[in-house]
Design an enzyme around this catalytic site. Structure first.
Site, PDB file in Angstrom:
ATOM      1  N   LYS A 188       9.020  13.281 -29.594  1.00 56.69           N
ATOM      2  CA  LYS A 188       8.679  12.051 -30.308  1.00 56.69           C
ATOM      3  C   LYS A 188       7.267  12.203 -30.830  1.00 56.69           C
ATOM      4  O   LYS A 188       6.366  12.644 -30.123  1.00 56.69           O
ATOM      5  CB  LYS A 188       8.813  10.818 -29.407  1.00 56.69           C
ATOM      6  CG  LYS A 188       7.859  10.729 -28.223  1.00 56.69           C
ATOM      7  CD  LYS A 188       7.898   9.327 -27.589  1.00 56.69           C
ATOM      8  CE  LYS A 188       6.807   9.148 -26.557  1.00 56.69           C
ATOM      9  NZ  LYS A 188       6.819   7.791 -25.948  1.00 56.69           N
ATOM     10  N   ASP A 233       7.136   9.141 -17.828  1.00 57.71           N
ATOM     11  CA  ASP A 233       5.894   9.392 -18.581  1.00 57.71           C
ATOM     12  C   ASP A 233       4.712   9.063 -17.665  1.00 57.71           C
ATOM     13  O   ASP A 233       4.172   9.952 -16.997  1.00 57.71           O
ATOM     14  CB  ASP A 233       5.894   8.556 -19.864  1.00 57.71           C
ATOM     15  CG  ASP A 233       4.563   8.584 -20.598  1.00 57.71           C
ATOM     16  OD1 ASP A 233       3.717   9.440 -20.270  1.00 57.71           O
ATOM     17  OD2 ASP A 233       4.345   7.748 -21.504  1.00 57.71           O
ATOM     18  N   LYS A 275       3.162  15.605 -22.293  1.00 60.03           N
ATOM     19  CA  LYS A 275       1.975  15.315 -23.098  1.00 60.03           C
ATOM     20  C   LYS A 275       0.868  16.242 -22.627  1.00 60.03           C
ATOM     21  O   LYS A 275       0.417  16.126 -21.470  1.00 60.03           O
ATOM     22  CB  LYS A 275       1.531  13.873 -22.874  1.00 60.03           C
ATOM     23  CG  LYS A 275       2.423  12.793 -23.492  1.00 60.03           C
ATOM     24  CD  LYS A 275       1.994  11.428 -22.949  1.00 60.03           C
ATOM     25  CE  LYS A 275       2.549  10.272 -23.759  1.00 60.03           C
ATOM     26  NZ  LYS A 275       2.348   8.974 -23.054  1.00 60.03           N
ATOM     27  N   GLU A 327      12.603   5.563 -21.551  1.00 57.44           N
ATOM     28  CA  GLU A 327      11.394   6.137 -20.952  1.00 57.44           C
ATOM     29  C   GLU A 327      10.608   5.060 -20.199  1.00 57.44           C
ATOM     30  O   GLU A 327      10.526   3.916 -20.669  1.00 57.44           O
ATOM     31  CB  GLU A 327      10.547   6.719 -22.101  1.00 57.44           C
ATOM     32  CG  GLU A 327       9.230   7.332 -21.673  1.00 57.44           C
ATOM     33  CD  GLU A 327       8.419   7.768 -22.897  1.00 57.44           C
ATOM     34  OE1 GLU A 327       9.026   8.179 -23.913  1.00 57.44           O
ATOM     35  OE2 GLU A 327       7.181   7.667 -22.854  1.00 57.44           O
ATOM     36  N   SER A 382      -1.741   3.497 -23.683  1.00 55.26           N
ATOM     37  CA  SER A 382      -1.059   3.063 -22.465  1.00 55.26           C
ATOM     38  C   SER A 382      -1.053   4.224 -21.483  1.00 55.26           C
ATOM     39  O   SER A 382      -0.026   4.744 -21.093  1.00 55.26           O
ATOM     40  CB  SER A 382       0.373   2.613 -22.777  1.00 55.26           C
ATOM     41  OG  SER A 382       1.148   3.675 -23.271  1.00 55.26           O
ATOM     42  N   GLU A 435       7.883   0.825 -27.564  1.00 52.04           N
ATOM     43  CA  GLU A 435       8.438   1.688 -28.619  1.00 52.04           C
ATOM     44  C   GLU A 435       9.953   1.554 -28.716  1.00 52.04           C
ATOM     45  O   GLU A 435      10.654   1.636 -27.713  1.00 52.04           O
ATOM     46  CB  GLU A 435       8.117   3.164 -28.315  1.00 52.04           C
ATOM     47  CG  GLU A 435       6.637   3.416 -28.178  1.00 52.04           C
ATOM     48  CD  GLU A 435       6.306   4.813 -27.656  1.00 52.04           C
ATOM     49  OE1 GLU A 435       7.165   5.713 -27.726  1.00 52.04           O
ATOM     50  OE2 GLU A 435       5.183   4.987 -27.156  1.00 52.04           O
ATOM     51  N   HIS A 445       0.391  -1.135 -28.532  1.00 55.63           N
ATOM     52  CA  HIS A 445       0.270  -0.429 -29.812  1.00 55.63           C
ATOM     53  C   HIS A 445       0.329  -1.348 -31.027  1.00 55.63           C
ATOM     54  O   HIS A 445       0.241  -0.888 -32.160  1.00 55.63           O
ATOM     55  CB  HIS A 445       1.369   0.636 -29.947  1.00 55.63           C
ATOM     56  CG  HIS A 445       1.223   1.771 -28.967  1.00 55.63           C
ATOM     57  ND1 HIS A 445       2.200   2.702 -28.764  1.00 55.63           N
ATOM     58  CD2 HIS A 445       0.204   2.108 -28.138  1.00 55.63           C
ATOM     59  CE1 HIS A 445       1.794   3.573 -27.841  1.00 55.63           C
ATOM     60  NE2 HIS A 445       0.597   3.225 -27.454  1.00 55.63           N
ATOM     61  N   SER A 489       5.803  15.009 -26.472  1.00 58.59           N
ATOM     62  CA  SER A 489       5.256  13.772 -27.047  1.00 58.59           C
ATOM     63  C   SER A 489       3.834  13.904 -27.572  1.00 58.59           C
ATOM     64  O   SER A 489       2.993  14.589 -27.000  1.00 58.59           O
ATOM     65  CB  SER A 489       5.276  12.679 -25.979  1.00 58.59           C
ATOM     66  OG  SER A 489       4.607  11.523 -26.419  1.00 58.59           O
ATOM     67  N   HIS A 490       3.592  13.210 -28.658  1.00 57.63           N
ATOM     68  CA  HIS A 490       2.250  12.934 -29.186  1.00 57.63           C
ATOM     69  C   HIS A 490       1.596  11.848 -28.340  1.00 57.63           C
ATOM     70  O   HIS A 490       2.163  11.394 -27.357  1.00 57.63           O
ATOM     71  CB  HIS A 490       2.397  12.451 -30.635  1.00 57.63           C
ATOM     72  CG  HIS A 490       3.082  11.114 -30.734  1.00 57.63           C
ATOM     73  ND1 HIS A 490       2.930  10.247 -31.788  1.00 57.63           N
ATOM     74  CD2 HIS A 490       3.943  10.489 -29.870  1.00 57.63           C
ATOM     75  CE1 HIS A 490       3.644   9.153 -31.574  1.00 57.63           C
ATOM     76  NE2 HIS A 490       4.273   9.287 -30.433  1.00 57.63           N
ATOM     77  N   ARG A 491       0.409  11.377 -28.742  1.00 51.90           N
ATOM     78  CA  ARG A 491      -0.210  10.189 -28.160  1.00 51.90           C
ATOM     79  C   ARG A 491      -0.353   9.130 -29.254  1.00 51.90           C
ATOM     80  O   ARG A 491      -0.280   9.442 -30.440  1.00 51.90           O
ATOM     81  CB  ARG A 491      -1.608  10.496 -27.575  1.00 51.90           C
ATOM     82  CG  ARG A 491      -1.632  11.477 -26.434  1.00 51.90           C
ATOM     83  CD  ARG A 491      -0.700  11.185 -25.287  1.00 51.90           C
ATOM     84  NE  ARG A 491      -0.873   9.917 -24.613  1.00 51.90           N
ATOM     85  CZ  ARG A 491      -1.288   9.768 -23.355  1.00 51.90           C
ATOM     86  NH1 ARG A 491      -1.626  10.842 -22.647  1.00 51.90           N
ATOM     87  NH2 ARG A 491      -1.356   8.571 -22.781  1.00 51.90           N
ATOM     88  N   SER A 492      -0.609   7.892 -28.834  1.00 59.27           N
ATOM     89  CA  SER A 492      -0.767   6.841 -29.848  1.00 59.27           C
ATOM     90  C   SER A 492      -2.029   7.063 -30.688  1.00 59.27           C
ATOM     91  O   SER A 492      -2.077   6.708 -31.856  1.00 59.27           O
ATOM     92  CB  SER A 492      -0.770   5.474 -29.193  1.00 59.27           C
ATOM     93  OG  SER A 492      -1.708   5.420 -28.138  1.00 59.27           O
ATOM     94  N   GLU A 523       1.483   3.799 -34.053  1.00 62.37           N
ATOM     95  CA  GLU A 523       2.267   5.018 -34.271  1.00 62.37           C
ATOM     96  C   GLU A 523       3.049   4.971 -35.576  1.00 62.37           C
ATOM     97  O   GLU A 523       3.979   5.753 -35.791  1.00 62.37           O
ATOM     98  CB  GLU A 523       3.185   5.272 -33.069  1.00 62.37           C
ATOM     99  CG  GLU A 523       2.367   5.479 -31.793  1.00 62.37           C
ATOM    100  CD  GLU A 523       3.173   5.986 -30.605  1.00 62.37           C
ATOM    101  OE1 GLU A 523       4.408   5.985 -30.661  1.00 62.37           O
ATOM    102  OE2 GLU A 523       2.538   6.398 -29.619  1.00 62.37           O
ATOM    103  N   ASP A 550      10.950   3.123 -25.256  1.00 56.44           N
ATOM    104  CA  ASP A 550       9.909   3.316 -24.244  1.00 56.44           C
ATOM    105  C   ASP A 550       9.252   1.967 -24.006  1.00 56.44           C
ATOM    106  O   ASP A 550       8.313   1.605 -24.721  1.00 56.44           O
ATOM    107  CB  ASP A 550       8.870   4.347 -24.712  1.00 56.44           C
ATOM    108  CG  ASP A 550       7.751   4.511 -23.693  1.00 56.44           C
ATOM    109  OD1 ASP A 550       7.882   3.976 -22.566  1.00 56.44           O
ATOM    110  OD2 ASP A 550       6.734   5.168 -24.023  1.00 56.44           O
TER     111      ASP A 550
HETATM  112  P1  PGA Z   1       0.139   6.338 -25.354  1.00 62.08           P
HETATM  113  O1  PGA Z   1       1.639   5.921 -25.653  1.00 62.08           O
HETATM  114  O2  PGA Z   1      -0.155   7.564 -26.111  1.00 62.08           O
HETATM  115  O3  PGA Z   1      -0.641   5.134 -25.818  1.00 62.08           O
HETATM  116  O4  PGA Z   1       0.050   6.535 -23.863  1.00 62.08           O
HETATM  117  C1  PGA Z   1       2.684   6.846 -25.688  1.00 62.08           C
HETATM  118  C2  PGA Z   1       3.673   6.623 -24.593  1.00 62.08           C
HETATM  119  O5  PGA Z   1       3.517   5.723 -23.743  1.00 62.08           O
HETATM  120  O6  PGA Z   1       4.659   7.360 -24.533  1.00 62.08           O
HETATM  121 ZN    ZN Z   2       5.610   6.433 -22.685  1.00 66.30          ZN
END
Ligand code: PGA
Ligand code: ZN
Length: 444
Positions: free
Chosen positions: A399, A323, A348, A293, A39, A169, A160, A375-378, A212, A247
């Site tokens: 997260k 984000d 990120k 978020e 996303s 999320e 996801h 943050s990580h990514r999906s 995730e 989120d």
């Molecule tokens: P993404 O999702 O890594 O697919 O962008 C994570 C988020 O939206 O926070």
């Molecule tokens: Zn997000």
């Protein structure tokens, strides 16, 4: 000094190609593995993919790999940068080499792999842990180190997972723990309790998971998700000690000035921005939600600002995190501050493409008194870089998915390692707890 840089195409957690960089100095070889979002925000730096090839469905990263080996490597090596002290200069040099605003020529995925490997090489050269090196780079306070509240994404929707929930999320935040180690235990126990709750309600075939690692049962309403969490937390015995976060990733269901919560089952459940804001306020009153978020879409500025304004009169307002809105980019962070759009920044590293630019974005957010949520990514890898980044920057929360699946737990495990290591060194260690948003201590 850097003596060689190589790169290769490897897989991420979704089975898509990603960039792996190996960088060698006289102290050893250091890696960087780049994550990838689903996303993604439209304002993110470019993730370069081989769209004209049929390999991996057009998702190959061979050109990005070549950009590392043929362009970045020779240019960087020829400059004799000092990895101990010149991470900023190295990152700026790669940005100049690219020459575009969104890293459109070399690709943010090519550049970031090198930047991460350089940070690791610098730490090794200084003979200090990566988190300490990143702390020095950021100018963050020295003592004590603060271990973050881990936000576990235990219910997956949106892009996801294959269920019909529009919200992406739903997370558990063990704010009532005393340490990261206890927080991980609380999260894992509740994750398993949730599995039992889902099995009872929907049968064992409903316990499949999303990208995730969170469950993706056949639910569509956010209240159904939060009810499941409430029951799981109670079952695990942590009522009052675990709070919730969401989120929605709402850019994904924003269509013609409205938000369509029925987007995944093709029913039309359209809400106006005001209608969606009302829904959030209802949920905030009913459930212990401490962080929200991307409540609104990436360019729907007025809805963000209006929500923040109205929130001032609410008894309890969660942290509002940007984000897709802010994409770890100082320009967008500035704009969000001017417009009063949010009070938290999702951080990120691949949204911007270098470690030092991500640190600059975090520092700018801190200077506004915002929270910073790493943050990580999906689409993830087994690289645990962001665990050290979180501790080094003192962000107080991160997260990185469910407390399950290798590419997620590697970060939580690294955080527990850091906690143990600091304790063994006799250093004071703090767990951020309920004050996660202001743990950095830079609130104006
Ligand atoms: P993404 O999702 O890594 O697919 O962008 C994570 C988020 O939206 O926070
Ligand atoms: Zn997000």
């Amino acid at each position: 000094y850097i003596t060689s840089i190589t790169a290769a195409q490897r897989l991420d957690s979704r089975g898509n190609p990603t960039v792996q960089v190996r960088l060698t100095t006289d102290k050893g070889t250091f890696t960087g593995l780049v994550p990838s979002g689903a996303s993604t925000g439209i304002h993110e730096a470019l993730e370069l993919r081989d769209t004209s090839s049929t390999a991996y469905g057009g998702k190959g990263v061979k050109q990005a790999v070549l950009n590392v080996t043929n362009t970045i490597a020779p240019a960087l090596i020829a400059r004799y940068f000092d990895v101990e002290t010149q991470l900023k200069e190295i990152d700026a040099f790669m940005c100049d080499l690219d020459g575009t605003k969104g890293k459109k020529k070399l690709g943010a995925n090519a550049i970031l792999g090198v930047s991460m490997a350089c940070a690791r090489a610098g730490a090794a050269s200084l003979k200090i842990p990566l988190y300490e090196h990143l702390r020095l780079e950021s100018g963050s306070l020295e003592a004590p180190y603060i271990l973050p509240v881990p936000f576990f994404n235990v219910l997956n929707g949106g892009v996801h997972s294959g269920n019909t929930m529009a919200f992406q999320e739903i997370m558990l935040a063990p704010t009532g723990a005393q340490s990261i180690t206890e927080a991980v235990q609380m999260g894992a126990e509740t994750y398993h309790a949730l599995k039992t709750v889902i099995t009872k309600k929907f049968g064992p075939s409903a316990t499949g998971i999303g990208d995730e690692g969170g469950f993706a049962p056949p639910i569509s309403k956010p209240s159904e998700a939060l009810d499941l969490l409430t029951e799981a937390v109670e079952k695990a015995g942590y009522t009052g000690k675990i709070q919730f976060a969401m989120d929605p990733a709402s850019s994904e269901f924003f269509r013609e000035a409205n938000y369509n919560l029925g987007i995944k089952d093709k029913t039309s459940t359209k809400l106006t921005p005001d209608g969606l804001a009302d829904l959030y306020r209802e949920l905030i009153q009913k459930y212990p939600i401490v962080l929200l978020e991307d409540p609104f879409a990436e360019d729907d500025w007025s809805s963000w600002s209006g929500f923040m304004q109205k929130g001032k009169s609410l008894e309890r307002m969660p942290e509002i995190v940007g984000d897709d809105l802010t994409v770890t980019n100082v320009e967008r962070v500035k704009e969000a501050q001017e417009k009063g759009a949010c009070n938290g920044l999702l951080l990120k590293i691949n949204q911007i493409g270098t470690v030092s630019e991500a640190i600059a974005a975090a520092n700018l957010a801190f200077s506004y008194g915002w929270g910073v949520f790493v943050s990580h990514r999906s689409g993830e890898t087994t690289d645990d870089f962001i665990a050290d980044l979180t501790v080094g920057l003192r962000t107080g929360h991160l997260k990185t998915g469910a407390p399950a699946r290798g590419e997620r737990v590697v970060k939580y495990n690294r955080l527990m390692d850091i906690e143990d290591e600091l304790k063994a060194r006799g250093e004071e260690v703090k767990y951020a707890g309920v004050d996660f948003r202001t743990a950095h201590g830079k609130v104006a």
